[in-house]
Design a protein around this motif. Structure first.
Motif, PDB file in Angstrom:
ATOM      1  N   LYS A 361     -42.550   1.510  16.290  1.00 13.21           N
ATOM      2  CA  LYS A 361     -42.886   2.837  16.812  1.00 13.21           C
ATOM      3  C   LYS A 361     -44.292   3.226  16.368  1.00 13.21           C
ATOM      4  N   ASN A 378     -37.247  -2.673   4.694  1.00 13.74           N
ATOM      5  CA  ASN A 378     -35.818  -2.969   4.760  1.00 13.74           C
ATOM      6  C   ASN A 378     -35.512  -3.939   5.898  1.00 13.74           C
ATOM      7  N   SER A 381     -36.356  -3.388   9.889  1.00 18.15           N
ATOM      8  CA  SER A 381     -37.449  -2.403   9.977  1.00 18.15           C
ATOM      9  C   SER A 381     -38.531  -2.830  10.976  1.00 18.15           C
ATOM     10  N   ASN A 552     -40.501   1.105   7.870  1.00 17.06           N
ATOM     11  CA  ASN A 552     -39.170   1.685   7.779  1.00 17.06           C
ATOM     12  C   ASN A 552     -38.774   2.185   9.163  1.00 17.06           C
ATOM     13  N   GLU A 553     -37.699   1.590   9.710  1.00 15.59           N
ATOM     14  CA  GLU A 553     -37.208   1.934  11.044  1.00 15.59           C
ATOM     15  C   GLU A 553     -38.322   1.847  12.089  1.00 15.59           C
ATOM     16  N   LYS A 555     -41.571   2.158  11.751  1.00 15.55           N
ATOM     17  CA  LYS A 555     -42.783   2.946  11.513  1.00 15.55           C
ATOM     18  C   LYS A 555     -43.454   2.512  10.213  1.00 15.55           C
TER      19      LYS A 555
END
Length: 585
Positions: A361, A378, A381, A552-553, A555
């Motif tokens: 993202k 993580n 990610s 993270n996720e 980003k």
């Protein structure tokens, strides 16, 4: 047969050999025609002697001797040309099989990762092996017997009409019934063959996955359950094959019945006409019986050929499904575009087309030649996704990815991938020698280069410790080696390529910290003028990088050098403290 039209290009390619085969077939058929003629002449000569039309036995013996010699000569020549005919058509079918398998395999190589995520390996293997074999039967035996049958019918039936038109009509009267029966049965064969091939693909897939995962099956003790699942699939396959065999079994009895009817008609109608004087020579009846029985095999072959054609149609349809699949990643630039390795992500967002998961993202960063970028974060990610996009395994739809200030789509795909040395998270090794597995990165590498690459990957000492050293043959997927050894051989494979861009996807997770440090020191020397990206869960693998980004996720939540991130509150500092504590413990 619309699906089989795809093979017309191969018929054109080998048209010279095929035309030669047709010519040889006509010659072989012509010699076959001599046999019944001479048998008929011999029977007529004997009949004339018995009736007193010929009184000199020496004349009959001489004629019989000549006929026997002609019979032997015609039979031998017919056998010779039949052998040549088989050599011509069957060899062409093998050429077509070779070409088609190569075409399918090359197309498989072009297809994108999404295709392999949606299709099982067993099914892919079945289409390039079993389905191509069915198609070869159409190109070879089916074509050969079809041409033989047509030629034999034209020559034999024409001669029969010349000798006795009415008797010929009675002899071939059952054939239209046969044609109608074949048409009806062919439809059923096509439908059931398609189902049989689908079941075969399922069986191939199941067995391939079971053999690949045999260690897991044994570890969980689920052999009985796996066997039960296999038996269920095998039972389904057996039932469908029996259904197909039941339909195919109708062909030959039906044909033999109709040929028998033809024989009866020839004997009855021919005998009646001979008695009434409409047929002058008794040998004509014998001749016709031989001709009708000579047509038995070609007529029987019609059913077999039809079955082969229907199976080939079903198989070619399955092959065409994949051949018509266009790769989602296309090489849009034909000219060479050398790569130096200046990589830039600019507000890039990426969603996997097959799952709909947004992995990245609004990601932005730059890596220049001579720099090392470490990516931590993580699981899930988006770390590996970045490497996949750099290798253009997927295309960017939103945002921009440039290499050397050129959008990645505007680079020659072969040049791009040749400039990358990629070590995946799950190291894949081939069932070959260790030397050849390392040389996979550079096919013409010398022995010295192989050893140097192995030393830089800290695996040389392990290799020379094996009985056969670099000649050690690995098991499937490198099962002979430990996880750490597989990773290091994969690193050696990437190093020996001497690429402009090095991509390491968590490839040191299975090695101890001392070996990891040795490899990283070697890499720092090797990659001085290269662009290096290291994905890792370990801070020890990332700390010496020029720049570190934390995902993270999807980003970027942190970026900077190791010292900057350790002194700032956030994920990186917490991970560093946690791993430091684990090391001390």
């Amino acid at each position: 047969m619309k699906e089989l039209k795809y093979l017309n290009k191969y018929f054109l390619k080998y048209k010279g050999r095929l035309l030669l085969g047709v010519f040889i077939t006509i010659i072989a058929t012509a010699f076959k025609l001599v046999v019944p003629m001479k048998v008929g002449d011999s029977v007529t000569a004997v009949k004339q002697y018995l009736n007193g039309q010929i009184t000199d036995i020496a004349i009959v013996k001489h004629e019989l001797l000549i006929n026997i010699l002609l019979l032997l000569g015609a039979a031998l020549l017919s056998a010779l040309f039949t052998f040549m005919m088989r050599q011509t058509f069957i060899v062409v079918s093998r050429y077509v099989e070779y070409d088609l398998k190569n075409e399918i395999f090359q197309h498989y190589e072009k297809l994108s990762l999404g295709f392999y995520k949606q299709n099982r390996t067993g099914d892919l293997m079945n289409r390039i092996s079993e389905d191509v074999s069915k198609v070869r039967m159409y190109v070879g035996p089916a074509l050969m017997y079809s041409i033989t049958t047509v030629t034999l019918f034209i020559v034999v039936v024409s001669y029969m009409f010349y000798k006795a038109p009415t008797l010929t009509l009675y002899a071939i009267a059952p054939l239209p019934i046969l044609s109608l029966a074949i048409y009806k049965l062919s439809v059923l064969i096509n439908q059931r063959t398609t189902i049989v091939q689908q079941y075969l693909s399922k069986l191939t897939t199941f067995t391939q996955e079971s053999f690949s995962g045999i260690a897991v099956i044994k570890a969980y003790g689920i052999e009985p359950r796996t066997n039960a699942n296999f038996e269920e699939l095998a039972e389904g396959s057996k039932v469908k094959n029996i259904d197909l065999a039941k339909v195919q079994a109708l062909f030959f009895p039906l044909m033999m019945l109709l040929i028998g009817v033809s024989n009866i008609l020839v004997i009855y109608i021919g005998g009646t006409r001979y008695i009434s004087g409409e047929i002058a020579e008794f040998g004509t009846i014998v001749e016709f019986l031989i001709y009708v029985n000579m047509l038995t095999w070609p007529v029987a072959v019609v059913g077999w050929v039809t079955s082969m054609v229907q199976q080939a149609e079903a198989s070619q349809k399955r092959i065409n499904e994949f051949l018509k699949t266009e790769p989602s990643i296309q090489n849009l630039v034909e000219v060479s575009t050398p790569v130096q390795g200046n990589i830039e992500f600019n507000n890039l967002t990426f969603t996997y087309p097959d799952t709909g998961i947004t992995a990245l993202k609004d990601v932005s960063f730059t890596v220049k030649p001579g720099e090392t970028l470490a990516i931590v974060g993580n699981t899930g990610s988006g770390k590996s996704t970045i490497l996949e996009l750099i290798g253009r395994l997927y295309d960017v739809e939103e945002g921009m990815l440039t290499i050397d200030e050129t959008p990645i789509r505007n680079l020659n795909l072969e040049d791009l991938r040749h400039s990358i040395g990629y070590v995946p998270q799950d190291a894949f090794l081939f069932s070959d020698s260790l030397r050849n597995n390392i040389r996979f990165g550079k096919e013409d590498a010398s022995e010295e280069e192989v050893i140097e690459a192995a030393k830089n990957a800290a695996v040389h000492k392990n290799i020379i410790g094996f009985t056969n050293g670099y000649d050690t043959i690995l098991g499937e997927r490198g099962i002979t080696l430990s996880g750490g050894q597989k990773q290091r051989v994969s690193i050696a494979r990437a190093i020996i390529k001497d690429p402009k861009i090095l991509l390491f996807d968590d490839c040191l997770s299975a090695v101890d910290t001392e070996t990891e440090e040795e490899i990283l020191q070697n890499l720092s020397k090797i990659s001085k003028e290269k662009t290096t990206i290291i994905v890792s869960h370990r801070i020890s693998s990332a700390k010496n990088a020029t720049k570190i980004i934390v995902l993270n996720e999807g980003k970027i939540i942190q970026q900077g050098s190791h010292n900057e991130l350790v002194n700032a509150e956030g994920y990186y500092k917490e991970l560093y403290a946690k791993q430091l504590l684990e090391k001390e413990m």
